[in-house]
Design a protein around this motif. Structure first.
Motif, short mmCIF file in Angstrom:
data_model
loop_
_atom_site.label_atom_id
_atom_site.label_comp_id
_atom_site.label_asym_id
_atom_site.label_seq_id
_atom_site.Cartn_x
_atom_site.Cartn_y
_atom_site.Cartn_z
N THR A 93 0.86 -1.24 0.08
CA THR A 93 -0.01 -0.09 -0.07
C THR A 93 0.75 1.29 0.08
OG1 THR A 93 -0.02 0.13 2.40
CG2 THR A 93 -1.81 -1.11 1.62
N ILE A 108 -9.57 8.34 -0.49
CA ILE A 108 -10.26 7.13 -0.03
C ILE A 108 -9.64 5.70 -0.30
CG2 ILE A 108 -12.22 5.74 -0.63
CD1 ILE A 108 -13.76 8.49 -0.81
N ARG A 109 -8.83 5.51 -1.46
CA ARG A 109 -7.97 4.77 -1.83
C ARG A 109 -6.90 4.51 -0.79
NH1 ARG A 109 -8.73 6.52 -7.12
NH2 ARG A 109 -6.56 7.51 -7.21
N ASP A 112 -8.37 3.12 2.42
CA ASP A 112 -8.99 1.75 1.97
C ASP A 112 -7.65 0.74 2.26
OD1 ASP A 112 -11.26 -0.20 1.32
OD2 ASP A 112 -9.77 -0.53 -0.03
N ARG A 113 -6.62 1.19 1.75
CA ARG A 113 -5.31 0.14 1.66
C ARG A 113 -4.84 0.08 3.18
NH1 ARG A 113 -2.41 2.70 -3.80
NH2 ARG A 113 -4.40 1.93 -5.21
N ILE A 115 -6.74 0.15 5.80
CA ILE A 115 -7.41 -0.85 6.62
C ILE A 115 -7.53 -2.15 6.17
CG2 ILE A 115 -9.95 -1.41 6.53
CD1 ILE A 115 -10.48 1.55 6.72
N THR A 116 -7.26 -2.26 4.72
CA THR A 116 -7.14 -3.68 4.40
C THR A 116 -5.73 -4.27 4.90
OG1 THR A 116 -7.99 -3.37 2.14
CG2 THR A 116 -6.44 -5.24 2.14
N ASP A 197 -14.37 -0.72 8.71
CA ASP A 197 -15.06 -1.50 7.73
C ASP A 197 -14.80 -0.70 6.51
OD1 ASP A 197 -16.75 0.82 7.87
OD2 ASP A 197 -18.05 0.04 9.50
N LYS A 198 -15.31 -1.29 5.31
CA LYS A 198 -15.01 -0.40 3.91
C LYS A 198 -15.61 0.68 3.94
CE LYS A 198 -12.15 -3.71 2.29
NZ LYS A 198 -10.75 -3.32 1.73
N GLU A 199 -16.78 0.90 4.72
CA GLU A 199 -17.59 2.15 4.37
C GLU A 199 -16.88 3.38 5.10
OE1 GLU A 199 -18.95 -0.71 5.46
OE2 GLU A 199 -19.52 -1.23 3.50
N PRO A 201 -13.48 4.67 5.04
CA PRO A 201 -12.84 5.75 4.00
C PRO A 201 -13.54 6.84 3.47
CG PRO A 201 -11.68 3.47 3.88
CD PRO A 201 -13.19 3.26 4.63
N SER A 202 -14.78 6.30 3.01
CA SER A 202 -15.50 7.18 2.29
C SER A 202 -16.22 8.10 3.28
CB SER A 202 -16.63 6.51 1.41
OG SER A 202 -15.96 5.76 0.52
#
Length: 212
Positions: A93, A108-109, A112-113, A115-116, A197-199, A201-202
């Motif tokens: 990342t 956001i990307r 997200d990275r 968090i992943t 969770d995936k929500e 970042p946004s």
């Protein structure tokens, strides 16, 4: 108790020291030029060891042997195995998201990275270790420098790039904006009161930009 440790970790950050260390990392040094290929091999080997065997087996000696990279080269970029582990965890990342698109999408990307990376088994194990680590430990300092402050610096560079391209208005206070973006993610990571969770970042970016 986790909240107290989180506050201790954040308040012990020395931003001037971090900027000095980051600048030192980019200064040319005498001797042989740095090899990006060697650094990439070392990170790949470190990530393999971390994901396969865990943080306890990740040592500079093991990475050196697995990658064929000399220990002096590894130590040139990291102070210890803990820093190597943090960098290895987020190594896929590490590259900044493309800045030719929309500012919100790029930020956001990036979130997200992160968090992943911490959603992996090893990422969760490192998080648990951080929860019980002393604020002055090498593990905590490595997380602070190689994850928290490095993420902020990447975000700063992205935002400044978008500003220079005329795609984003300068914020009233850059440091506050960066706190608004990265604070919620690392607060949830270390305190654990809400899921990563995936929500998220946004939600973070949309909220930050709406306030601005």
């Amino acid at each position: 108790q986790r909240l107290i440790r989180f506050v201790s970790l954040i308040t012990s950050i020395n931003y001037d020291t971090f900027r000095f260390e980051m600048n030192q990392d980019t200064l040319p040094r005498p001797g042989r030029p740095r090899s990006a290929a060697s650094r990439a091999r070392a990170l790949e080997a470190a990530r393999t060891i971390l994901m396969r065997d865990g943080m306890g087996k990740l040592t500079v000696e093991a990475v050196s042997a697995a990658s064929g990279t000399g220990k002096p080269t590894i130590y040139r970029h990291r102070s210890n195995a803990q820093e190597l582990a943090m960098e290895a965890l987020i190594s896929d990342t590490e590259e900044m998201p493309e800045t030719r698109g929309a500012p919100r999408a790029a930020l956001i990307r990036q979130l997200d990275r992160l968090i992943t990376a911490f959603g992996t088994t090893r990422g969760r194990q490192i998080t648990l270790a951080l929860a019980s680590a002393d604020p002055g430990s090498e593990l905590t300092r490595a997380f602070r420098n190689r994850v928290i402050l490095a993420a902020r610096q990447d975000g700063r560079e992205m935002i400044e790039t978008f500003i220079s391209l005329g795609r984003l208005q300068p914020p009233p206070d850059m440091e506050v904006l960066l706190d608004m973006i990265y604070g919620p993610l690392f607060f949830r990571l270390l305190v654990g009161h809400q899921p990563l969770d995936k929500e998220l970042p946004s939600a973070i970016i949309e909220t930050a930009f709406a306030i601005l």
